[in-house]
Scaffold this active site. Structure first.
Site, PDB file in Angstrom:
ATOM      1  CD  GLU A 167      -2.559   1.302   2.616  1.00 42.99           C
ATOM      2  OE1 GLU A 167      -2.692   2.436   3.129  1.00 42.99           O
ATOM      3  OE2 GLU A 167      -2.985   0.259   3.147  1.00 42.99           O
ATOM      4  CB  CYS A 218      -3.665   5.160   4.341  1.00 34.72           C
ATOM      5  SG  CYS A 218      -4.718   3.951   5.174  1.00 34.72           S
TER       6      CYS A 218
END
Length: 512
Positions: A245, A282
């Protein structure tokens, strides 16, 4: 050369607090991976794996006060946020224990021999087996839920894979505490403690992804660091899956009708979401397409009032603070960019939240404003104001992949009775792994249907790191053909003594 010491640093002052460990040498990384590889047998039994996950969760709960104190000292995220994160972490562990107990993740399919098929079918029995040692790279912004005892580790252990965790330098003491909890859980169950091994250091992370006994990796971090490791994983003599990620803009589209209907509510909700955790999630909404005109003005007024009332906060480390201050300054200096609330330095060790505005047409084609389409980690968002709905499509077509994409619609648009809600939803779907309507992306439910991933650079694979299906990253399918039943794993035998969900001869098998 002596190994470098690893220090726990207080982000509120920038000063070292204590020496925690030393950076692992190449030889120590090799020893760590080999120890984990040798512990594979300890995770062979599904019942044992489920017990390990539950025991780790129980021990984390029992050690929670100490862990939260250490994590707050290293990250400044605060006891309230960290208490919630610990609860999420233990919930993930228990959820994966349930996944292991149920066994549906094995995706068992049995086709008995059938001579009537053309050509005839042999007896085939397919399931999934663990890959082997998994390398986990801890995240800076989640010292628990995406670090040593986090989702990557929980799902890998659930799959039957031992784990070598590369601790994040922002919270080494917390990492050591959590690793000790996992080791105590293993000891309590009579298991090899090397089902999880912890290493520290930048070079250790590079050596780890290159090690021939490492079979897959999970990473949460920056585009630069993640891409370097991803490339290293692909360049190995035997390439391995790298589930990274890397970064996400998390765009939001506000229709004109939605702004006219509830501009103040949208502005306040955006402010809460973009400043939550000092903008260090995030899933922070970092880019917004909002209408020009009176309704858009009301939205910006609400956003201005809410963000102006947000206290300055501490980022995870000084490097991130410096990067944030420089990043917002560079963006604010672009032509036609305004800062209704100026983001930047709030003090020697803090930052102030803010937002920037720009005409959407400036982003419709390639140019210097493309910087605004890159993630800026911290409490800032960019509001691009469109004068024509066609500008929405033009800008969306230029966005990179994201973890989330959000659509703010009016009640009639949401009901499908007015406007182009369905068309906009279809435009957002290719951009993200999770698409929201009339919500905000911060906050990721640990639910079976969750998907936390997205097109590159949000992630480097199509998998999720949150939710039950995260276990699939650490498994590979194997089919046994014409194999005597006595030699088969018990889950593949006709009697199915464990009552595992299976498809037999093309149909779901009735549960005993």
């Amino acid at each position: 050369m002596a190994a470098a010491p690893v220090w726990s640093v207080d982000p509120r002052t920038g000063k070292p607090r204590e020496q925690v460990a030393v950076e692992a040498t190449a030889a120590e990384v090799d020893a760590a991976v080999r120890a984990a590889h040798a512990a594979r047998g300890a995770l062979a039994d599904r019942a044992v794996r489920a017990a390990l996950l539950r025991t780790v969760a129980d021990l984390l709960d029992g050690t929670g006060e100490r862990i939260i104190e250490a994590a707050d000292a290293e990250t400044a995220l605060g006891p309230v946020r960290l208490t919630g994160e610990l609860a999420r972490t233990t919930a993930q562990l228990r959820a994966f224990a349930e996944v292991v107990d149920e066994g549906a993740y094995l995706d068992i399919r049995i086709d008995h021999a059938d001579s009537a098929q053309t050509p005839p079918w042999p007896d085939l029995r397919r399931w999934k087996v663990p890959l082997g040692v998994v390398a986990v790279y801890s995240a800076s912004n989640f010292p628990l839920a995406f670090s040593v005892p986090g989702g990557d580790t929980a799902s890998a252990l659930a799959a039957g894979c031992p784990v070598v965790v590369k601790a994040h330098p922002d919270h080494p003491a917390t990492s050591e505490l959590c690793a000790a909890v996992v080791h105590r859980a293993a000891e309590r169950l009579g298991l090899d403690q090397n089902v999880l091994v912890l290493v520290h250091g930048f070079e250790a992370g590079v050596e780890l992804v290159k090690h021939p006994l490492v079979t897959a990796a999970g990473f949460t971090g920056s585009v630069r660091g993640g891409r370097a490791l991803f490339d290293a994983a692909a360049a190995r003599p035997t390439p391995i899956p790298f589930h990274g990620e890397l970064g996400s803009l998390n765009p939001v589209v506000v229709t004109e009708a939605a702004a006219a209907e509830r501009a103040e509510q949208i502005g306040a909700g955006l402010a809460t979401s973009m400043t939550m955790g000092v903008g260090q999630f995030c899933t922070k909404p970092g880019f917004v397409l909002a209408p020009a005109g009176a309704a858009g003005d009301r939205l910006l007024k609400s956003l201005t009032e809410a963000v102006s009332g947000t206290a300055s906060g501490v980022l995870l480390d000084q490097r991130m603070r410096d990067s944030f201050v420089a990043g917002v300054r560079e963006r604010a200096e672009l032509p036609d960019v305004d800062a209704p609330v100026t983001p930047g330095a709030g003090g020697e060790h803090t930052v102030s939240a803010g937002f920037l505005t720009v005409p959407a047409r400036a982003l419709a084609t390639e140019g210097p404003h493309d910087l605004l389409l890159e993630e800026c980690f911290g409490p800032v968002t960019v509001v691009a104001r469109y004068e024509d709905p066609a500008e929405i499509t033009a800008v969306l077509s230029r966005l990179p992949g994201n973890l989330t994409a959000t659509l703010q619609l009016s009640a009639e648009e949401g009901a499908g009775t007015e406007g182009s809600g369905a068309e906009l939803l279809a435009e957002l779907t290719p951009l993200a792994g999770r698409v929201l309507v009339n919500g905000w992306p911060t906050g990721v439910a640990v639910a079976p249907a969750q998907h936390h991933g997205g097109p590159y650079p949000a992630t480097t694979s199509t998998s999720t790191s949150v939710g039950a299906t995260a276990i699939e990253r650490w498994l590979r399918p194997v089919s046994y053909q014409s194999t005597p039943e006595a030699l088969l794993p018990v889950e593949l035998r006709d009697a199915n003594p464990g009552a595992v969900p299976r498809r037999v001869d093309g149909r779901p098998e009735p549960r005993p």
